[in-house]
Design an enzyme around this catalytic site. Structure first.
Site, PDB file in Angstrom:
ATOM      1  N   GLY A 114      -6.846  -1.873   7.600  1.00 31.94           N
ATOM      2  CA  GLY A 114      -5.532  -1.818   8.258  1.00 31.94           C
ATOM      3  C   GLY A 114      -5.647  -1.496   9.740  1.00 31.94           C
ATOM      4  N   GLU A 155      -1.164   3.415   9.927  1.00 34.44           N
ATOM      5  CA  GLU A 155      -2.614   3.431   9.561  1.00 34.44           C
ATOM      6  C   GLU A 155      -3.307   4.685  10.103  1.00 34.44           C
ATOM      7  OE1 GLU A 155      -2.721   1.213   7.540  1.00 34.44           O
ATOM      8  OE2 GLU A 155      -1.264  -0.198   8.340  1.00 34.44           O
ATOM      9  N   ARG A 161      12.118 -15.009  38.641  1.00 35.01           N
ATOM     10  CA  ARG A 161      13.079 -14.050  39.180  1.00 35.01           C
ATOM     11  C   ARG A 161      12.678 -13.662  40.605  1.00 35.01           C
ATOM     12  NH1 ARG A 161      17.999 -11.451  37.867  1.00 35.01           N
ATOM     13  NH2 ARG A 161      18.006  -9.373  38.817  1.00 35.01           N
ATOM     14  N   SER A 199       0.510  12.476   7.448  1.00 34.66           N
ATOM     15  CA  SER A 199      -0.860  12.539   7.983  1.00 34.66           C
ATOM     16  C   SER A 199      -1.822  13.256   7.036  1.00 34.66           C
ATOM     17  CB  SER A 199      -0.848  13.260   9.339  1.00 34.66           C
ATOM     18  OG  SER A 199       0.021  12.611  10.223  1.00 34.66           O
ATOM     19  N   PHE A 254       0.842  -1.195   0.000  1.00 35.03           N
ATOM     20  CA  PHE A 254       0.000   0.000   0.000  1.00 35.03           C
ATOM     21  C   PHE A 254       0.883   1.252   0.000  1.00 35.03           C
ATOM     22  CE2 PHE A 254      -2.348   3.102   2.724  1.00 35.03           C
ATOM     23  CZ  PHE A 254      -3.426   3.317   1.875  1.00 35.03           C
ATOM     24  N   LEU A 280       0.873   5.022   0.111  1.00 35.75           N
ATOM     25  CA  LEU A 280       0.218   6.327   0.314  1.00 35.75           C
ATOM     26  C   LEU A 280       1.247   7.377   0.751  1.00 35.75           C
ATOM     27  CD1 LEU A 280      -2.410   8.042   0.644  1.00 35.75           C
ATOM     28  CD2 LEU A 280      -2.630   7.111   2.938  1.00 35.75           C
TER      29      LEU A 280
HETATM   30  C1  LIG Z   1       7.089   0.823  10.231  1.00 38.55           C
HETATM   31  C2  LIG Z   1       6.227   1.693   9.393  1.00 38.55           C
HETATM   32  C3  LIG Z   1       5.494   1.117   8.362  1.00 38.55           C
HETATM   33  C4  LIG Z   1       4.748   1.932   7.507  1.00 38.55           C
HETATM   34  N1  LIG Z   1       4.091   1.355   6.450  1.00 38.55           N
HETATM   35  C5  LIG Z   1       3.445   2.149   5.555  1.00 38.55           C
HETATM   36  C6  LIG Z   1       2.855   1.588   4.381  1.00 38.55           C
HETATM   37  O1  LIG Z   1       2.873   0.361   4.163  1.00 38.55           O
HETATM   38  N2  LIG Z   1       2.263   2.425   3.477  1.00 38.55           N
HETATM   39  C7  LIG Z   1       2.210   3.775   3.667  1.00 38.55           C
HETATM   40  O2  LIG Z   1       1.656   4.471   2.820  1.00 38.55           O
HETATM   41  N3  LIG Z   1       2.760   4.341   4.786  1.00 38.55           N
HETATM   42  C8  LIG Z   1       3.374   3.564   5.715  1.00 38.55           C
HETATM   43  N4  LIG Z   1       3.953   4.123   6.835  1.00 38.55           N
HETATM   44  C9  LIG Z   1       3.879   5.559   7.028  1.00 38.55           C
HETATM   45  C10 LIG Z   1       2.867   5.949   8.100  1.00 38.55           C
HETATM   46  O3  LIG Z   1       1.571   5.736   7.626  1.00 38.55           O
HETATM   47  C11 LIG Z   1       3.120   7.433   8.442  1.00 38.55           C
HETATM   48  O4  LIG Z   1       4.331   7.465   9.136  1.00 38.55           O
HETATM   49  C12 LIG Z   1       2.012   8.036   9.273  1.00 38.55           C
HETATM   50  O5  LIG Z   1       0.850   8.217   8.513  1.00 38.55           O
HETATM   51  C13 LIG Z   1       2.424   9.394   9.843  1.00 38.55           C
HETATM   52  O6  LIG Z   1       2.943  10.221   8.847  1.00 38.55           O
HETATM   53  P1  LIG Z   1       4.370  10.922   9.025  1.00 38.55           P
HETATM   54  O7  LIG Z   1       5.330   9.906   9.505  1.00 38.55           O
HETATM   55  O8  LIG Z   1       4.688  11.643   7.775  1.00 38.55           O
HETATM   56  O9  LIG Z   1       4.173  11.959  10.199  1.00 38.55           O
HETATM   57  P2  LIG Z   1       3.603  13.451  10.082  1.00 38.55           P
HETATM   58  O10 LIG Z   1       2.326  13.461   9.332  1.00 38.55           O
HETATM   59  O11 LIG Z   1       4.674  14.357   9.637  1.00 38.55           O
HETATM   60  O12 LIG Z   1       3.269  13.737  11.607  1.00 38.55           O
HETATM   61  C14 LIG Z   1       4.267  13.908  12.600  1.00 38.55           C
HETATM   62  C15 LIG Z   1       3.598  13.977  13.952  1.00 38.55           C
HETATM   63  O13 LIG Z   1       2.701  15.086  13.997  1.00 38.55           O
HETATM   64  C16 LIG Z   1       1.406  14.626  14.335  1.00 38.55           C
HETATM   65  N5  LIG Z   1       0.435  15.438  13.597  1.00 38.55           N
HETATM   66  C17 LIG Z   1       0.349  15.647  12.256  1.00 38.55           C
HETATM   67  N6  LIG Z   1      -0.693  16.433  11.975  1.00 38.55           N
HETATM   68  C18 LIG Z   1      -1.304  16.733  13.149  1.00 38.55           C
HETATM   69  C19 LIG Z   1      -2.450  17.502  13.534  1.00 38.55           C
HETATM   70  N7  LIG Z   1      -3.235  18.064  12.619  1.00 38.55           N
HETATM   71  N8  LIG Z   1      -2.762  17.581  14.839  1.00 38.55           N
HETATM   72  C20 LIG Z   1      -2.021  16.950  15.767  1.00 38.55           C
HETATM   73  N9  LIG Z   1      -0.917  16.207  15.488  1.00 38.55           N
HETATM   74  C21 LIG Z   1      -0.566  16.108  14.196  1.00 38.55           C
HETATM   75  C22 LIG Z   1       1.355  13.177  13.922  1.00 38.55           C
HETATM   76  O14 LIG Z   1       0.395  12.449  14.667  1.00 38.55           O
HETATM   77  C23 LIG Z   1       2.762  12.726  14.245  1.00 38.55           C
HETATM   78  O15 LIG Z   1       2.822  12.436  15.628  1.00 38.55           O
HETATM   79  C24 LIG Z   1       4.700   3.335   7.725  1.00 38.55           C
HETATM   80  C25 LIG Z   1       5.403   3.899   8.783  1.00 38.55           C
HETATM   81  C26 LIG Z   1       6.172   3.094   9.607  1.00 38.55           C
HETATM   82  C27 LIG Z   1       6.928   3.737  10.704  1.00 38.55           C
END
Ligand SMILES: Cc1cc2nc3c(=O)[nH]c(=O)nc-3n(C[C@H](O)[C@H](O)[C@H](O)COP(=O)(O)OP(=O)(O)OC[C@H]3O[C@@H](n4cnc5c(N)ncnc54)[C@H](O)[C@@H]3O)c2cc1C
Lengths: 79, 383
Positions: free
Chosen positions: B237, B359, B263, B131, B122, B124
């Protein structure tokens, strides 16, 4: 099923999401800014379950889901 | 009201448990260290019909109900979160095709996904978009009978082993879903290593340069790639992650019950100390509560209830938060041993943290859940 029953059933469902009795039949649901990103899929599921119709990929058109009137028309076309 | 698994569900649970205990648990730390899942394991999983098992029998699947699927995710989650991620992303693609694929996509792809002949992933998230997923920057342009895609996808679980990707891109300025095969010219798959958790989930970065795909690879319709196609995938998911988090927390509890029964400190077993009992009790209660939430979400899915979508978000939010706490306490209970790779609890702790991010991060779940119950006030001055 009369038009009003369909609309009333849609309204009852929508009321769970938009706590607003004044929602008019031609008001754009997605423009309110209050619905979360899960709502679009919930609306599909609701339509399928409540009216026993299948929303196919070719039905993916905002025109079918944007207002109470639009959903009502869509359901009646499908029934 | 009756909350009770059926005889078949209990039997299936036992089948999953036996498989996980034999094939996953003994090797999970090794997978984590080597940062890879062996293809033999994936083969065995597929042979047992565990992959995308919710696909209906008419499409070559097992027609597994969602509650049973939750049990499967719980069992695999208790063994290895990385293995769980295979079920999650592969099933996300399958579910999206099942719901929104064209008849050709369904008849061609679903049997191959159910048999494991093709592994799905997937796509995205991007380097600059997480996010705020509907704002992805990958583009798709129609060129004759093909769509040409350009962009970068990052953190794609199972990206190293997938045969086919569901890619969300902007088409005519609107989020749209496409199927991209791994051998599409212009697609470069770069493994990602060195993660905190899910180390064996074989993540990859996808560089998509002038990838030309047949027009028929559009899934759903233009503009519905995020709200509906990815929406369906993410809903599935979240359910997998909820149930998997329960499994992970259960593994923490089991490790702690065993450790505290051996332990001793201050002349008595650790489990005799009340502060340890408190942590164990919190784990037990948290696991039970989270399990009931995913059971409820699964039941609502099986009855095609629209409430199932919010129920899955709530279950994912609660279960992943609970799993992080359980894993953190499990490390605490193990003391220095908990920080060592001789014990699995450090892996549980690292993996649990990921459950809060994937997710849709838990902040995104909180925002969705609060909007659902109408916490936000209706804007004034509307028509
Ligand atoms: C091990 C792993 C597997 C993954 N697998 C997939 C996959 O198969 N396919 C895929 O598409 N993606 C995948 N991802 C990506 C994952 O979906 C994203 O990491 C996630 O959606 C968050 O996006 P970001 O990391 O860009 O964080 P950001 O969007 O940059 O956010 C950073 C922080 O800010 C917070 N935040 C953002 N906006 C707001 C708001 N409006 N209000 C409050 N807080 C906010 C977020 O909650 C987060 O804590 C994976 C990630 C990991 C770590």
């Amino acid at each position: 099923m009369t038009d009003d029953t369909i609309k009333e059933r849609i309204r009852t469902f929508l009321f769970k999401h938009i706590k607003d009795n004044e929602l008019s039949n031609d008001e754009n649901l997605f423009a309110s800014g209050l619905l979360n990103s899960l709502f679009a899929m919930q609306l599909v599921m609701f339509t399928e379950k409540e009216f026993q119709v299948k929303v196919e990929n070719e039905d993916l058109d905002l025109k079918n889901f944007s207002t109470i009137n639009a959903i009502d028309e869509f359901v009646r076309r499908k029934l | 009201m009756k909350i009770e698994l059926t005889t078949e569900q209990l039997e299936q649970q036992e089948v999953f448990r036996v498989f996980v205990d034999k094939e996953v648990v003994p090797c999970a730390d090794q997978f984590d260290k080597e940062e890879r899942l062996p293809s033999e394991l994936i083969g065995k999983i597929a042979e047992n019909g565990f992959l995308a098992a919710t696909i209906p029998e008419s499409n070559g699947g097992k027609g597994m109900d969602m509650v049973t699927h939750g049990l499967l995710c719980e069992e695999f989650g208790s063994g290895s979160a990385s293995v769980l991620s295979l079920f999650t992303v592969h099933g996300m693609l399958a579910q999206a095709i099942l719901q929104w694929g064209s008849p050709e996509q369904r008849s061609h792809l679903l049997p191959q996904l159910a048999s494991g002949k093709k592994i799905g992933a997937f796509g995205l998230t991007e380097p600059d978009i997480g996010s705020d997923a509907k704002s992805v920057q990958t583009t798709a342009k129609l060129d004759g009978a093909s769509y040409v895609l350009n962009g970068t996808k990052k953190w794609i679980s199972c990206g190293q082993i997938a045969d086919i990707f569901l890619i969300i891109a902007q088409c005519e300025g609107k989020p749209t879903a496409f199927l991209v095969e791994k051998d599409c010219p212009g697609l470069t798959i770069k493994p990602i290593t060195g993660l905190l958790g899910f180390k064996a989930a074989m993540l990859a970065e996808l560089s998509i340069e002038e990838c030309s795909i047949p027009q028929e690879n559009l899934v759903g319709r233009i503009g519905f790639g995020f709200s509906h196609v990815a929406g369906t995938a993410l809903d599935y998911g979240r359910y997998c992650v909820a149930a998997g988090s329960v499994g992970l927390a259960r593994a923490c509890l089991e490790a702690c019950l065993s450790y505290t029964s051996e332990r001793q400190q201050f002349g008595s077993l650790l489990k005799g100390h009340q502060l340890i009992q408190q942590m164990l009790t919190n784990m037990i209660a948290g696991i039970q509560a989270a399990r009931l939430l995913y059971f409820q979400a699964g039941y609502l899915k099986d009855t095609l209830d629209p409430e199932s979508i919010t129920a899955s978000a709530i279950a994912k939010y609660f279960a992943s938060t609970m799993a992080v706490k359980a894993a953190s306490d499990a490390v605490q209970i193990h003391g220095a041993n908990g920080c060592s790779d001789e014990y699995p609890v450090q892996r549980y702790y690292r993996d649990a943290k990921i459950m809060e991010i994937i997710e849709g991060s838990n902040q995104m779940q909180q925002i969705m859940i609060s909007k659902y119950i109408g916490i936000s006030a209706r804007k004034k001055g509307r028509k």
